[in-house]
Design an enzyme around this catalytic site. Structure first.
Site, PDB file in Angstrom:
ATOM      1  N   HIS A 470      -4.390   0.555  -1.281  1.00 20.94           N
ATOM      2  CA  HIS A 470      -4.155  -0.672  -2.060  1.00 20.94           C
ATOM      3  C   HIS A 470      -4.216  -0.369  -3.565  1.00 20.94           C
ATOM      4  CE1 HIS A 470      -4.545  -5.108  -2.823  1.00 20.94           C
ATOM      5  NE2 HIS A 470      -5.099  -4.637  -3.932  1.00 20.94           N
ATOM      6  N   GLU A 471      -5.287   0.258  -3.984  1.00 16.23           N
ATOM      7  CA  GLU A 471      -5.436   0.525  -5.415  1.00 16.23           C
ATOM      8  C   GLU A 471      -4.369   1.507  -5.900  1.00 16.23           C
ATOM      9  OE1 GLU A 471      -7.124  -1.398  -7.118  1.00 16.23           O
ATOM     10  OE2 GLU A 471      -8.196  -2.294  -5.436  1.00 16.23           O
ATOM     11  N   HIS A 474      -1.287  -0.339  -6.882  1.00 16.47           N
ATOM     12  CA  HIS A 474      -1.340  -0.818  -8.269  1.00 16.47           C
ATOM     13  C   HIS A 474      -1.065   0.345  -9.226  1.00 16.47           C
ATOM     14  CE1 HIS A 474      -2.712  -4.860  -7.531  1.00 16.47           C
ATOM     15  NE2 HIS A 474      -3.818  -4.480  -6.928  1.00 16.47           N
ATOM     16  N   HIS A 477       2.580   1.164  -9.543  1.00 16.98           N
ATOM     17  CA  HIS A 477       3.252   0.150 -10.364  1.00 16.98           C
ATOM     18  C   HIS A 477       3.071   0.504 -11.851  1.00 16.98           C
ATOM     19  CE1 HIS A 477       4.052  -4.522 -10.464  1.00 16.98           C
ATOM     20  NE2 HIS A 477       5.094  -3.826 -10.832  1.00 16.98           N
TER      21      HIS A 477
HETATM   22 ZN   LIG Z   1      -5.147  -5.681  -5.769  1.00 18.79          ZN
END
Ligand SMILES: [Zn+2]
Length: 682
Positions: A470-471, A474, A477
């Protein structure tokens, strides 16, 4: 310029030189210098028509210099906290907030941006530059810069009163949480509670010089009691204390009551929206979000509710039957739901996080994560030795493409003293064009996994593996962006309700055989995750998923409708609205003394007012994006390149809705989310 490592230009922070005593002098110097340079730019723009080179670019330089100095300070404060650093950090945050208020209300600066938009400079800008200018003007306006003097003063009063009230709201919740505890002397009275939780309760008692066990309303304490304690009366007592915090009900009724504060917050928000020319606060909140209008969000939530509620009722009926037949619990009550659900989960899907750990040695998982990204996007990962670091656990990696470096990141995996809990991605450097060349993006990726013991690698739970992915989503991105203007580069300028798309997207690789084979290998035997374990893992993923979804919808609908009323509600009206939402979507009837709204900090004290729906909204996007990979193959390079090109590389350069459509070829559909959550088509 004073001799200070935070004030010299570096590609990467000089962590080996930065000390707590450098922090305050560096920030004071930079803030003062920034103020002078901003004043000079605003003055110059009043006489010379502003364009990108003479105005926007130097302004970006000023901001970037400040964030490049502040990002390592903030990161060290979160990961290497010490009394000296904390003191220095706290001395700075007020100054930084004053500075950003000063910038946000600087009329000369606002006029200069407007002159850029309306003057000869505009025609010379490219699309990305135009977008950045428009965002900046929007943010100035939403902060009330162009209101007439009288309204501007009122705007300031409202904002300042709101910050006092929201702070009081959360203080009341905190005080109410701390005002209640229950001491238990005999372990038998806590039958059912697991050993690890008992140890927590025991240490809470010991810390207060009390024998036995102490239950408090903090999550690690009350949650295991509600989930596992066999004593139904005890669960009822703890539940009652929890859901009546900061209200007119329960054991501390009236002592920390947030009712009047909620009324005033909602009245002021409504006035603020009117002042800014919006019909309601929900309209104001949505002005910077991907969703177009409150009605669109209401339709979205109502549609999901219509699909999920029937199944949630079935799940609840199953739970009631199970509780009555297997646990002897007739008339299921709210304080039984968590308890009975845990028992049902154990009965249906015997699987524990501990069972999975041996398959996820941390080094293997990290390599697997890199392999996933390499296969998807054709980039390469390379560890760099000799990069100044702040702790021996931390590793630095470079991402290259066609042998050219494009980004870098610090990977800081393990919990330690002085490190804030949780997992997060933060930016260290943002990708941007400077007069000296291209500044490459650099990220901080921080987790809090259990550290390795001796020479054995750390073994992660499946939850932890998912968190890392998940991290890292980010992080991608931030790092794979192609933008060169700081304000729209990476996650900057991305709408609040769309920013979780790349992160939730990456989690999917932790649930599929093809993805798991790259990152799971038994610590002793090297064998992949057995099929039978994977099946149980996948089956357990959607346990009571419709019940979980309607609970999120209840919060989202309550929040949105509350901020979309014609007039500000009083406490009884707030309650009536919540009752109405529950009537529509909840499966477990609420007890009359439940005052959930009095401790709903997300919307009354956090940033989620008229924005709680963002969680579900972004999940629709990530599930629908993933469905494109399901159709083409989860490692399909063409789909990967398109996701990279249309989503990851764009940052805030275009509207999130446009970007999604460019990638998916159509508007987002809720079907994939329903399918992934195991919610059947109606
Ligand atoms: Zn998040």
């Amino acid at each position: 310029m004073p001799n200070n490592p935070l004030l010299t230009a570096h590609t990467l922070p000089p962590f080996d030189e930065i000390r707590a005593q450098h922090v305050v002098p560096a920030l004071d110097y930079l803030l003062e210098e920034s103020r002078q340079r901003i004043e000079a730019l605003a003055l110059q723009a009043a006489t010379t028509p502003p364009d990108w080179e003479n105005f926007a670019a130097p302004l970006e330089d000023i901001n970037d210099q400040l964030s490049n100095a502040w990002s390592p300070i903030s990161h060290l404060n979160g990961t290497m906290n010490s009394p000296e650093l904390r003191e220095a950090y706290e001395a700075c945050i007020g100054k930084l907030s004053d500075f950003s208020t000063w910038v946000g209300q600087h009329e000369g600066l606002f006029n200069a941006w407007q002159a850029l938009k309306e003057g000869p400079g505009w025609a010379t800008l490219d699309d990305a530059q135009k977008r950045a200018v428009e965002n900046t003007l929007r943010d100035f306006r939403l902060a009330g810069v162009d209101l007439p003097a009288e309204k501007k003063a009122r705007y300031g009063e409202i904002k300042s009163r709101l910050s006092t009230l929201t702070n009081q709201y959360s203080n009341n919740v905190l005080d109410a949480t701390q005002a209640w505890h229950k001491d238990i002397h005999n372990a038998e009275d806590l039958a059912g509670v697991p050993e690890s939780a008992l140890a927590t309760l025991k240490s809470l008692a010991q810390a207060k010089g009390v024998d036995g066990y102490r239950i408090t309303l903090d999550f690690p304490s009350f949650y295991p009691v509600l989930s596992y304690a066999d004593d139904r009366a005890l669960r009822e007592e703890v539940y009652t204390a929890f859901v009546t915090r900061a209200s007119d009900q329960g054991p501390n009724a009236g002592k920390f009551d947030n009712a009047a504060i909620m009324e005033e917050i909602l009245a002021l928000r409504s006035e603020l929206a009117t002042l800014m020319g919006f019909a309601t606060y929900a309209d104001y909140s949505l002005a910077t979000k991907m969703a177009d209008s409150p009605q669109q969000v209401l339709d979205f939530l109502t549609d999901l509710a219509q699909r999920a509620v029937p199944q949630a009722r079935e799940e609840f009926a199953e739970l009631q039957d199970f509780a009555a037949q297997e646990l002897g619990l007739e008339n299921l009550q709210p304080w039984d739901v968590g308890y009975a659900s845990e028992k049902l989960r154990e009965a249906r899907h015997a699987i524990s996080q501990e069972q999975l750990r041996p398959y996820f040695p941390a080094p293997r998982v990290v390599d697997g994560l890199f392999s996933v990204v390499e296969r998807l996007y054709g980039v390469r990962f390379e560890e760099k030795e000799h990069v100044a670091s702040y702790h021996p656990d931390v590793r630095y990696f470079q991402i290259t493409e066609n042998d050219t470096p494009i980004a870098g990141f610090y990977l800081d995996l393990y919990a330690r003293e002085g490190k804030r809990g949780g997992a997060w991605m933060a930016d260290c450097r943002v990708r941007r064009q400077t007069s000296a060349g291209l500044q490459l993006p650099v990220a901080f990726l921080t987790c809090n996994f259990t550290p390795p013991v001796g020479d054995k690698p750390a073994l992660l739970t499946h939850d932890e593996v998912t968190t890392l992915f998940h991290e890292f989503g980010h992080g991608l991105h931030h790092m794979l962006t192609r933008q060169t203007i700081a304000d729209i580069s990476g996650i900057n300028g991305v709408a609040w309700d769309a920013v979780e798309l790349p992160s939730q997207f990456m989690e999917n690789y932790c649930w599929e055989r093809e993805g798991l084979d790259l990152l799971a290998a038994h610590i002793d035997t090297g064998e992949p995750l057995p099929g039978e374990l994977l099946e149980r893992l996948q089956a357990a993923k959607n346990f009571q998923s419709a019940m979980g979804m309607v609970r999120q919808l209840e919060f989202s609908l309550f929040d949105l409708r509350l901020h979309h009323l014609g007039s500000a509600p009083d406490a009884s009206h707030i309650q009536a609205l919540l009752d109405d939402v529950r009537h529509q979507v909840a499966v477990m009837p609420a007890v009359p003394f439940n005052r959930f709204q009095n401790s709903f900090g997300h919307i009354f004290a956090g940033g989620y007012a008229a924005g709680y729906y963002s969680y579900k909204w972004a999940e629709v996007l990530s599930a629908d994006a993933w469905s494109a990979f399901e159709e083409a193959g989860i490692f399909d390079p063409t789909t990967g390149q398109r996701f990279r090109q249309h989503i990851l590389e764009q940052g805030g350069a275009r509207d999130a809705a446009e970007l999604f459509e460019a990638f998916r070829g159509r508007e987002p559909s809720v079907e994939p989310l329903l399918r992934h959550s195991g919610i059947r088509a109606a």
